[in-house]
Enzyme design. Structure first.
Site, PDB file in Angstrom:
ATOM      1  N   SER A  69     -27.797 -10.349   2.849  1.00  0.00           N
ATOM      2  CA  SER A  69     -28.367  -9.016   2.637  1.00  0.00           C
ATOM      3  C   SER A  69     -29.886  -9.002   2.567  1.00  0.00           C
ATOM      4  CB  SER A  69     -27.820  -8.423   1.331  1.00  0.00           C
ATOM      5  OG  SER A  69     -26.413  -8.322   1.373  1.00  0.00           O
ATOM      6  N   HIS A  95     -23.270  -4.063  -3.814  1.00  0.00           N
ATOM      7  CA  HIS A  95     -22.387  -5.236  -3.791  1.00  0.00           C
ATOM      8  C   HIS A  95     -21.874  -5.592  -5.191  1.00  0.00           C
ATOM      9  CE1 HIS A  95     -22.662  -6.293   0.432  1.00  0.00           C
ATOM     10  NE2 HIS A  95     -23.964  -6.100   0.395  1.00  0.00           N
TER      11      HIS A  95
END
Length: 502
Positions: A334, A432
């Site tokens: 990410s 997340h």
């Protein structure tokens, strides 16, 4: 100025014309006499006329299930009229819709008083008054929105309408509480219509329709697609691309997830989106042990706040487990948007407060002073800020070596320690962690593109999905605001706390 009789004639014709004629008259009036005020009045009256016609009164409580639906032409007329407006006119129109056709507050107040008066009555009476009160809280325009959703293209229209409402709120063009209520009503309806059971998971391949592939390329927000060859590779061997679609918006991906199939958990994006020479034309299952979620993009601004991404990841995990039963490692790779901006602000504040020594060790400051030819104190802090801002340090092996421990521990703190209302400040981290992932590994020089260096000093992070722990981690984060992190991350956080004084 127009003669009085001419104005009277124009006003009389406006009442009988549709919205196109309204705007035509408005433009002609402006052109003939430069009557700007006249044009505004005609446009405003046209809006009010449309709304009075298409937003029908809320049926009474007794007839709520028996009232015939309004004609489909009402929905089509509203849609057509709204699309004909410019940005400023849309803001005015939405303000009128939300303000003049919302909840009947007087009726709600009367029912609330009645509910208090019935507290000593039997339960059946209380429940009926509560139901009446609940019904009275329905905005008048909600009925119109529901009917629009049933015409062709109506759901997509409402998604775009909410995007306009959100833009109004964000730009502070309208700070009306009714506008926020309109956004909430739309979000509630869209959450029902886009519930996970009504979504379809599609795998995108090179054989998918050209229009879909073009939209996949256009909507990619994390790592822009350079050309058709690049796109072909992203849906080719050792890659997977999945999207949620909805029957009411055919050919329109709602949220898109790109996955790399690798041997180990990737620590840089270059190996995924740039280095394709090593990719075989045929997949070797023995080389596929990990699934790396390297990009997830929501394509519809109007669906902001409608939870789709977390369900997509869960569905894709099940899909991949079915295709590769031996696969055991699932992780994101990410970006860290906002880190550089946060860091620049921090360095600015420390320079103003003359507290630069609190951020780096004495040895690290000496290295920075030598590399930038600056004096100790605020000058060195400003030199460091400029160095990071320009990204020039990436070209120097020495500077890169000096800054690696500094930036890694600062980034770890930014992700782990910087909070908003108790949750992670960074939006990607928050996403997340809500899904139950573990903040697993920070990766140095993981994105060396100009965008990666500018946004996060080239650092990326893996959020690891340990499938037997995601439910527990999600509950800990959502209920107790606890971030589950690996030893590497916690070690960097500890170094930050030891070397820095926030």
């Amino acid at each position: 100025m127009l003669p009085h009789r001419a104005i009277h004639a124009v006003r009389g014709s406006v009442r009988s014309l549709r919205h196109r004629a309204v705007f035509k008259v408005s433009r002609e009036a402006s052109a003939v006499g430069g009557c700007r005020r006249f044009s505004v009045r005609v446009r405003a009256s046209g809006m009010e006329e449309i709304l009075a016609r298409v937003v029908v009164p809320l049926p009474s409580y007794e007839t709520r299930d028996k009232s015939p639906p309004p004609p489909e032409s009402n929905s089509l007329e509203f849609m057509h009229f709204y699309r004909s407006l410019d940005k400023v006119e849309k803001a005015e129109f939405l303000t009128k819709l939300s303000r003049d056709h919302g909840v009947d507050h007087k009726g709600v107040s009367e029912l609330a008083v009645k509910l208090l008066d019935t507290q000593q009555r039997d339960l059946a009476t209380i429940l009926q008054v509560e139901d009446r009160l609940r019904y009275s809280l329905t905005p008048r325009y909600k009925q119109l929105l529901c009917h629009i959703s049933r015409v062709e293209g109506g759901v997509k229209f409402l998604v775009d309408l909410r995007a306009d409402v959100l833009e109004l709120i964000a730009s502070k063009v309208s700070e009306s509480p009714q506008i926020r209520d309109l956004s909430g009503t739309l979000k509630s309806l869209l959450s029902e219509w886009f519930s996970v059971g009504l979504l379809r998971l599609e795998r995108i391949t090179w054989q998918s329709p050209c229009e879909i592939l073009q939209k996949i390329s256009q909507y990619e927000a994390v790592h822009p697609v350079r050309n058709w060859t690049d796109l072909k590779r992203r849906v080719g061997p050792y890659r997977r691309c999945y999207a949620f679609t909805h029957a009411a918006m055919p050919g329109e991906p709602l949220v898109v997830l790109h996955v790399a199939l690798t041997e180990e958990i990737s620590n840089n994006i270059q190996s995924i989106v740039r280095e394709f020479a090593t990719l075989d034309s045929e997949e070797d299952v023995n080389k596929i042990n990990s699934a790396i979620f390297y990009s997830i993009s929501s394509t519809q601004a109007g669906l902001q706040g409608v939870e789709l991404g977390n369900y997509l990841i869960k569905k894709v995990v099940r899909e991949l487990q079915s295709e590769f039963p031996h696969m055991a490692q699932f992780s994101s790779l990410s970006p860290i948007p906002g880190f550089s901006v946060w860091l620049q602000g921090l360095l600015n504040q420390y320079r103003k407060d003359n507290r630069g020594t609190d951020l780096l060790s004495e040895h690290e400051w000496k290295e920075v002073e030598q590399a930038t030819d600056s004096s100790p104190g605020s000058q060195a802090t400003e030199a460091l800020r400029k160095l990071i801002s320009s990204g020039e340090w990436m070209r120097s092996e020495r500077l890169s070596g000096v800054l690696e421990p500094v930036l890694m521990r600062l980034c770890a703190w930014y992700l782990y320690g910087e909070k908003r209302r108790g949750y992670a400040l960074n939006p990607v981290a928050n996403f997340h962690l809500q899904n139950g992932a573990t903040m697993w590994r920070l990766n140095w020089r993981a994105d060396t593109s100009p965008r990666g260096v500018a946004n996060s000093c080239g650092i990326m992070v893996n959020y690891r999905y340990f499938l037997n722990e995601t439910s527990k981690n999600s509950a800990l984060y959502l209920q107790n605001k606890v971030v589950t992190a690996s030893e590497q991350v916690l070690g960097l956080v500890s170094q930050f706390q030891k070397n820095s004084k926030l």
